[in-house]
Structures are given as structure tokens and as C-alpha cells.
Design an enzyme around this catalytic site. Structure first.
Site, PDB file in Angstrom:
ATOM      1  N   HIS A   1       0.819  -1.206   0.000  1.00 37.38           N
ATOM      2  CA  HIS A   1       0.000   0.000   0.000  1.00 37.38           C
ATOM      3  C   HIS A   1       0.858   1.262   0.000  1.00 37.38           C
ATOM      4  CE1 HIS A   1       0.967   0.850   4.216  1.00 37.38           C
ATOM      5  NE2 HIS A   1       0.838  -0.449   4.427  1.00 37.38           N
TER       6      HIS A   1
ATOM      7  N   GLU B   1      -1.534  -7.079   7.285  1.00 37.26           N
ATOM      8  CA  GLU B   1      -0.218  -6.975   7.911  1.00 37.26           C
ATOM      9  C   GLU B   1      -0.136  -7.853   9.166  1.00 37.26           C
ATOM     10  OE1 GLU B   1       2.775  -6.795   7.549  1.00 37.26           O
ATOM     11  OE2 GLU B   1       3.188  -4.669   7.190  1.00 37.26           O
TER      12      GLU B   1
END
Length: 225
Positions: free
Chosen positions: A9, A81
Site C-alpha cells: 500500500h 499486515e
């Protein structure tokens, strides 16, 4: 040949040093939004599938590419994550404030340790990366674009390149070194390919928007010992 492009990202508020309330809703910064646009511009062909993490910063990054290829199917997978610190004690803290906790966690090198409710162990984290590769293998789609997170992308690359036989304390130490040495910058990533002949995954050179490397023109990385 199955071709999977893995992208981290864009820059988030946490990456920029801001305090954050929870891991799921961290927004992109203005720089992160621009990085997302540059990723979209570098995708030269429509993928057969776009896969996104459930966390908002990954979806916000993907949205720029989705707007270019609105007809491409989108799926949300558990490729978020690695949350190894107790989320409750991380509320309204910055990366700098969490530094000592992070260092202690990795110094302990306990792959089965869970820091608190909402956290996961290193074993679970690696298991998610393995499941991701297994799921990719069974997909009929051959050209896939994935928006995820730096540590997750490096877990995938590590599994392919180092092929650990077991995930013990030494493997955990080795992965941490690998992750630091191969840090994935915001808006960048890897391409992984799987040959139909030998069914082996290979990691290609980094996708680097700052270096003007096109997502579709990558050299295969040399195998690591």
C-alpha cells in the site's frame, strides 16, 4: 505461467509517524494517494483478478487501479499486515513509541507467542502466507494483482526463496533479518511467477515506482542460498 504482482500500500499516516487508533482504519497520506495513482499508471494491462487486504490503506491503494480497470473482479483475502503487538496497548501510539516493544518481541524470538487479544503469533502469520500461496496455486486466473502490506509480502517471498522446513526460533530470527534487508517501500513490491512445467514459484525483481520500473517488465532475481 502464473504471474502474480504483489504491491505494498501507499504511505499511510502511521508510516509518516502519526499516532493511530487501530490498525484497520489507518488512512493514506497525500503522498500515499499519489503513490497509488503511480501504481495504477504503471499497470500496463488489465489483470484477470485483483486481490486486496481487508485493511483500508490497502483498499485505498487498490482503488486507483480499480478505477482504471473497473471490469476486473475484486476479492478480499486475509493478507493483512502482521499484528504481533497487543492492539489494545498500541492505541494512539506512534511507530517511535512502539519501538522498544517491537525490539523486545523480536529479541524473544518465540514463534508461538501471542501478545494479546487481536494479535497473532509468528507461526500463524507464516501460516497465512503459506495459505495465500496455496490459494493462488489453485486459482484458474493466471494474471493476478495483489494489494497487501510489506511484512506479508516479505513472508511470501521468504517462503519461496528460503523454503524453511520448520518455523522455529531460528527461522523467526532469519526472517526478521530477511525482512529488514529486503524492506518493501510504499507503492512497491515483487512479482512472483509459477511455471506450469515444474510448478515452482519464483520471485522476480522489485516493483519500484520511484525507479520507473514497469510492473510488466521485470528481471528474474537470482536464487538466494
Amino acid at each position: 505461467m502464473k504471474n502474480v504482482r504483489l504491491v505494498r500500500h501507499g504511505e499511510s499516516a502511521a508510516n509518516a509517524g502519526a499516532a493511530t487508533l487501530d490498525r484497520a482504519s489507518i488512512p493514506l497520506t497525500e503522498k500515499g494517494i499519489e503513490q497509488a495513482k503511480r501504481v495504477a499508471q504503471s499497470v500496463g494491462r488489465a489483470p484477470e483478478l485483483i486481490v486486496v487486504s481487508p485493511l483500508s490503506r490497502a483498499r485505498a491503494t487498490a482503488d486507483a487501479t480499480i478505477s482504471v480497470f473497473p471490469d476486473v473482479p475484486i476479492e478480499k483475502w486475509p493478507i493483512e499486515e502482521f499484528t504481533y503487538l497487543d492492539p489494545a496497548r498500541c492505541v494512539n501510539t506512534t511507530v517511535g513509541q512502539r519501538k522498544a516493544w517491537v525490539e523486545q518481541y523480536w529479541a524473544n524470538a518465540d514463534p508461538s507467542y501471542i501478545d494479546g487479544e487481536g494479535a497473532e503469533s509468528f507461526l500463524e502469520f507464516v501460516g497465512r502466507a503459506r495459505s495465500f500461496l496455496d490459494r493462488l496455486t489453485t486459482l484458474p486466473a493466471q494474471d493476478i494483482l495483489v494489494f497487501s502490506h510489506g511484512q506479508f509480502l516479505n513472508a511470501v517471498a521468504w517462503l519461496i526463496e528460503r523454503k524453511p522446513l520448520q518455523v522455529d526460533d531460528q527461522a523467526m530470527i532469519e526472517w526478521r533479518r530477511y525482512e529488514i534487508d529486503n524492506h518493501v517501500r510504499n507503492g512497491c513490491g515483487y512479482t512472483v511467477t509459477r511455471a506450469l512445467v515444474d510448478s515452482l514459484w519464483t520471485v522476480s525483481n522489485s516493483i519500484d515506482i520511484d525507479g520507473a520500473v514497469n510492473l510488466n517488465k521485470l528481471q528474474v532475481r537470482s536464487p538466494m542460498p
